[in-house]
Design a protein around this motif. Structure first.
Motif, PDB file in Angstrom:
ATOM      1  N   ILE A  50      14.912  -5.723  11.634  1.00 14.05           N
ATOM      2  CA  ILE A  50      14.694  -4.455  12.365  1.00 14.05           C
ATOM      3  C   ILE A  50      15.660  -3.809  13.274  1.00 14.05           C
ATOM      4  CG2 ILE A  50      12.883  -2.757  13.039  1.00 14.05           C
ATOM      5  CD1 ILE A  50      10.850  -4.498  11.670  1.00 14.05           C
ATOM      6  N   PHE A  51      15.692  -4.701  14.260  1.00 13.86           N
ATOM      7  CA  PHE A  51      16.366  -4.019  15.429  1.00 13.86           C
ATOM      8  C   PHE A  51      17.758  -4.589  15.589  1.00 13.86           C
ATOM      9  CE2 PHE A  51      11.864  -3.446  16.541  1.00 13.86           C
ATOM     10  CZ  PHE A  51      11.800  -2.102  16.695  1.00 13.86           C
ATOM     11  N   LYS A  88       2.851  -5.474  14.464  1.00 14.01           N
ATOM     12  CA  LYS A  88       2.270  -6.433  13.076  1.00 14.01           C
ATOM     13  C   LYS A  88       0.953  -5.846  12.536  1.00 14.01           C
ATOM     14  CE  LYS A  88       0.754 -11.054  12.156  1.00 14.01           C
ATOM     15  NZ  LYS A  88       0.118 -12.279  12.791  1.00 14.01           N
ATOM     16  N   THR A  89       1.138  -5.481  11.206  1.00 17.25           N
ATOM     17  CA  THR A  89       0.250  -4.835  10.621  1.00 17.25           C
ATOM     18  C   THR A  89      -0.413  -5.756   9.348  1.00 17.25           C
ATOM     19  OG1 THR A  89      -0.994  -2.726   9.610  1.00 17.25           O
ATOM     20  CG2 THR A  89       1.619  -3.257   9.499  1.00 17.25           C
ATOM     21  N   THR A  90      -1.670  -5.960   9.254  1.00 14.99           N
ATOM     22  CA  THR A  90      -1.998  -6.966   8.199  1.00 14.99           C
ATOM     23  C   THR A  90      -3.287  -6.410   7.417  1.00 14.99           C
ATOM     24  OG1 THR A  90      -1.491  -8.922   9.790  1.00 14.99           O
ATOM     25  CG2 THR A  90      -2.997  -9.287   8.020  1.00 14.99           C
ATOM     26  N   GLY A  91      -3.168  -6.496   6.315  1.00 19.49           N
ATOM     27  CA  GLY A  91      -4.255  -6.080   5.349  1.00 19.49           C
ATOM     28  C   GLY A  91      -4.303  -6.920   4.100  1.00 19.49           C
ATOM     29  N   SER A  92      -5.483  -6.837   3.770  1.00 19.11           N
ATOM     30  CA  SER A  92      -5.959  -7.807   2.446  1.00 19.11           C
ATOM     31  C   SER A  92      -6.832  -6.992   1.521  1.00 19.11           C
ATOM     32  CB  SER A  92      -6.421  -9.274   2.907  1.00 19.11           C
ATOM     33  OG  SER A  92      -7.771  -8.960   3.612  1.00 19.11           O
ATOM     34  N   ASN A  93      -6.734  -7.482   0.414  1.00 25.77           N
ATOM     35  CA  ASN A  93      -7.844  -7.106  -0.799  1.00 25.77           C
ATOM     36  C   ASN A  93      -8.031  -8.297  -1.505  1.00 25.77           C
ATOM     37  OD1 ASN A  93      -5.587  -7.070  -2.380  1.00 25.77           O
ATOM     38  ND2 ASN A  93      -5.303  -4.857  -2.641  1.00 25.77           N
ATOM     39  N   SER A  94      -8.677  -8.000  -2.568  1.00 21.56           N
ATOM     40  CA  SER A  94      -9.326  -9.316  -3.490  1.00 21.56           C
ATOM     41  C   SER A  94      -7.889 -10.159  -3.868  1.00 21.56           C
ATOM     42  CB  SER A  94      -9.911  -8.878  -4.663  1.00 21.56           C
ATOM     43  OG  SER A  94      -9.383  -7.650  -5.498  1.00 21.56           O
ATOM     44  N   TYR A  95      -6.771  -9.611  -3.983  1.00 18.38           N
ATOM     45  CA  TYR A  95      -5.366 -10.148  -4.457  1.00 18.38           C
ATOM     46  C   TYR A  95      -4.779 -10.997  -3.345  1.00 18.38           C
ATOM     47  CZ  TYR A  95      -6.309  -7.581  -8.579  1.00 18.38           C
ATOM     48  OH  TYR A  95      -6.900  -7.229  -9.783  1.00 18.38           O
ATOM     49  N   LYS A  97      -3.222 -11.340   0.790  1.00 20.83           N
ATOM     50  CA  LYS A  97      -3.016 -10.771   2.150  1.00 20.83           C
ATOM     51  C   LYS A  97      -1.582 -10.269   2.124  1.00 20.83           C
ATOM     52  CE  LYS A  97      -2.278 -13.191   6.110  1.00 20.83           C
ATOM     53  NZ  LYS A  97      -2.642 -14.050   7.311  1.00 20.83           N
ATOM     54  N   ILE A  98      -1.338  -9.397   2.773  1.00 18.02           N
ATOM     55  CA  ILE A  98       0.023  -8.700   3.212  1.00 18.02           C
ATOM     56  C   ILE A  98       0.055  -8.547   4.781  1.00 18.02           C
ATOM     57  CG2 ILE A  98       1.612  -6.767   3.083  1.00 18.02           C
ATOM     58  CD1 ILE A  98       1.125  -6.519   0.251  1.00 18.02           C
ATOM     59  N   SER A  99       1.062  -8.924   5.339  1.00 15.44           N
ATOM     60  CA  SER A  99       1.487  -8.753   6.742  1.00 15.44           C
ATOM     61  C   SER A  99       2.572  -8.016   6.889  1.00 15.44           C
ATOM     62  CB  SER A  99       1.297  -9.798   7.631  1.00 15.44           C
ATOM     63  OG  SER A  99       1.114  -9.770   8.820  1.00 15.44           O
ATOM     64  N   LEU A 100       2.942  -7.076   7.698  1.00 18.24           N
ATOM     65  CA  LEU A 100       4.219  -6.271   7.676  1.00 18.24           C
ATOM     66  C   LEU A 100       4.442  -6.321   9.260  1.00 18.24           C
ATOM     67  CD1 LEU A 100       3.561  -3.317   5.291  1.00 18.24           C
ATOM     68  CD2 LEU A 100       5.045  -5.447   4.782  1.00 18.24           C
ATOM     69  N   LEU A 101       5.749  -6.060   9.638  1.00 17.42           N
ATOM     70  CA  LEU A 101       6.237  -5.857  10.913  1.00 17.42           C
ATOM     71  C   LEU A 101       6.793  -4.258  10.749  1.00 17.42           C
ATOM     72  CD1 LEU A 101       6.043  -7.746  13.481  1.00 17.42           C
ATOM     73  CD2 LEU A 101       8.487  -8.345  12.899  1.00 17.42           C
ATOM     74  N   VAL A 102       6.454  -3.628  11.544  1.00 16.53           N
ATOM     75  CA  VAL A 102       6.852  -2.296  11.560  1.00 16.53           C
ATOM     76  C   VAL A 102       7.649  -1.744  12.740  1.00 16.53           C
ATOM     77  CG1 VAL A 102       6.533   0.188  10.773  1.00 16.53           C
ATOM     78  CG2 VAL A 102       4.828  -1.655  10.087  1.00 16.53           C
ATOM     79  N   GLY A 103       8.990  -1.519  12.797  1.00 17.46           N
ATOM     80  CA  GLY A 103       9.695  -1.208  13.900  1.00 17.46           C
ATOM     81  C   GLY A 103       9.914   0.418  14.496  1.00 17.46           C
ATOM     82  N   GLU A 112       9.843   7.171  16.617  1.00 12.55           N
ATOM     83  CA  GLU A 112      10.980   7.337  15.246  1.00 12.55           C
ATOM     84  C   GLU A 112      10.726   5.939  14.653  1.00 12.55           C
ATOM     85  OE1 GLU A 112      15.196   8.405  15.603  1.00 12.55           O
ATOM     86  OE2 GLU A 112      14.554  10.150  16.749  1.00 12.55           O
ATOM     87  N   PHE A 113      10.915   5.961  13.390  1.00 12.44           N
ATOM     88  CA  PHE A 113      10.497   4.744  12.347  1.00 12.44           C
ATOM     89  C   PHE A 113      11.832   4.243  12.351  1.00 12.44           C
ATOM     90  CE2 PHE A 113      11.423   2.802   8.306  1.00 12.44           C
ATOM     91  CZ  PHE A 113      10.517   1.722   8.341  1.00 12.44           C
ATOM     92  N   VAL A 114      12.052   2.811  12.567  1.00 13.70           N
ATOM     93  CA  VAL A 114      13.273   2.050  12.720  1.00 13.70           C
ATOM     94  C   VAL A 114      13.491   1.353  11.458  1.00 13.70           C
ATOM     95  CG1 VAL A 114      15.033   0.702  13.797  1.00 13.70           C
ATOM     96  CG2 VAL A 114      13.517   2.009  15.082  1.00 13.70           C
TER      97      VAL A 114
END
Lengths: 175, 241
Positions: A50-51, A88-95, A97-103, A112-114
């Motif tokens: 990202i950076f 670090k943002t983490t979410g899950s549903n019945s399928y 887990k997804i974890s993302l890093l947003v800069g 500002e989004f990077v």
């Protein structure tokens, strides 16, 4: 079935369950350090993605009060007056887990989004997330809200996670 | 001794050819369609599947006399789920690329009908060594079937074979076979997986039919030959008289 048979059956199943728990516990002891290290490595490589290659984490804070965003990382000062953060943002549903890093960068003009990087993707419904969303987003071809990952179910979760990270970034910028 | 060896060999080979779980029994098709985008992923899936199958077959066989009839299926599921969880943890720790490539399909080995099927149909009735050989044969057979599917899908879908992306301990290399721009990306999609699977099944069925036809033809010829010989013998007998 007589009473004795019931007891034997229950004890057998209980013993199998206990032995399984023991084996899983032992496997966890053997692997947890390595799994944590792998995740840290992924976060570090995500921050570089990202950076830029000179970026590294200066401090880490756990966040509370957000539905998906659970960590913020302050990126080392690169000589200018711009604050750089990754969430670090983490979410899950019945399928899975997804974890993302947003800069984000925090300038006088605002947040500002990077860029965006994927840390964990266990979702079969989000198999096209990198090709259809993350890569075009990082190259500026789509907007942050145009989440496309093959299925509405997964895309909605990812959109909510990113919005949550934006809220966390705005909260930090506002002090 | 030699008979036992021959039996063990047959027990192992049946999973690869005559009773191949994917191409003959048509079991475990869901992960086969989903994890065969690349040969490397197919090898990884096959390896994890074989480990789970071998470990659960051995344990089920060891406990076959201790597990009461009524709780057989739940007990097998607990045993299989334990090995899948352990395999998942070790993959996440030591092969993270394979873990993220296979995703939910590692967990789904728990409900793979081949694993439960072999536990129920074979390991629960046979000795530990035989169950081990059976599981190994089935595991190798399934892995080879996955590799065969992945071979066509990766070749036609990307035009190249690449290694080192998932098994990062080997140096990365890419072998371009079809010139860039001539690959058919459909084969990387689920529809392509179905097409490849159907074509392989069709070829196997064609070969089986040809073999059966040839066998029937040979049997007919043998019958005719025998009838002619009998007729000739009868004529000779009459002539002699």
């Amino acid at each position: 079935m007589d009473k004795k048979h019931y007891i034997i059956t229950s004890i057998t199943l209980g013993l199998i369950g206990a032995a399984s728990a023991g084996l899983i516990g032992a496997a966890n002891l053997l692997t947890r350090k390595q799994i944590a290290q792998n995740e840290l490595d992924k976060i570090n490589s995500g921050i570089i993605e990202i950076f830029g290659k000179n970026a590294s984490i200066e401090s880490e804070n756990s966040l509370s009060g957000y539905k998906y965003t659970n960590y913020s990382y302050y990126i080392k000062d690169s000589g200018d007056d711009i604050d750089r953060y990754a969430f670090k943002t983490t979410g899950s549903n019945s399928y899975g887990k997804i974890s993302l890093l947003v800069g984000f960068t925090m300038k006088d003009s605002g947040v500002e989004f990077v860029g965006l990087s994927i840390i964990v993707n266990e979702q079969t419904y989000a198999s096209t997330l990198v090709d259809n969303y993350i890569n075009p987003l990082n190259s500026g071809d789509v907007s942050i809200d145009d989440v496309n990952c093959g299925a509405t179910y997964g895309a909605k979760l990812v959109r909510n996670m990113i919005n949550d990270a934006q809220i966390a970034a705005n909260d930090i910028a506002e002090g | 001794m030699a008979k036992e060896k021959g039996q063990t060999k047959l027990n192992f080979l049946k999973g690869i050819a005559n009773e191949n779980p994917l191409f003959v029994s048509i079991l475990g098709t869901c992960p086969a369609l989903a994890t065969t985008k690349s040969v490397e992923a197919a090898i990884g899936m096959g390896l994890l599947f074989t480990i789970v199958l071998v470990c659960s077959n051995i344990l089920v066989s060891l406990l076959r006399k201790l597990i009461p009839e009524e709780i057989r299926t739940p007990a097998y599921i607990v045993i299989i789920a334990t090995f899948v969880t352990i395999v998942k943890m070790f993959t996440n720790a030591f092969l993270p690329e394979l873990y993220s490539t296979l995703g939910v399909f590692i967990s789904l080995i728990v409900v793979n009908c081949i694993v439960l099927g072999r536990a129920e149909a074979y390991a629960s009735k046979n000795k530990v060594f035989d169950s081990f050989i059976d599981a190994l044969g089935m595991g190798v057979g399934y892995t080879l079937a996955l590799i065969l599917m992945a071979f066509f899908r990766e070749l036609l879908g990307t035009g190249a074979f690449s290694f080192g992306k998932i098994f990062t301990f080997i140096p990365y290399f890419k072998l371009q076979i079809i010139p860039v721009g001539y690959e058919i990306s459909l084969f990387q999609n689920p529809a392509g997986a179905f097409i490849v699977f159907a074509l392989i099944l069709a070829v196997i069925q064609f070969i089986k039919n040809r073999k059966a036809e040839l066998k029937a033809y040979n049997e007919r010829q043998e019958k005719i030959r025998k009838a002619q010989e009998a007729k000739l013998a009868a004529q000779n007998k009459e002539g002699g008289n």
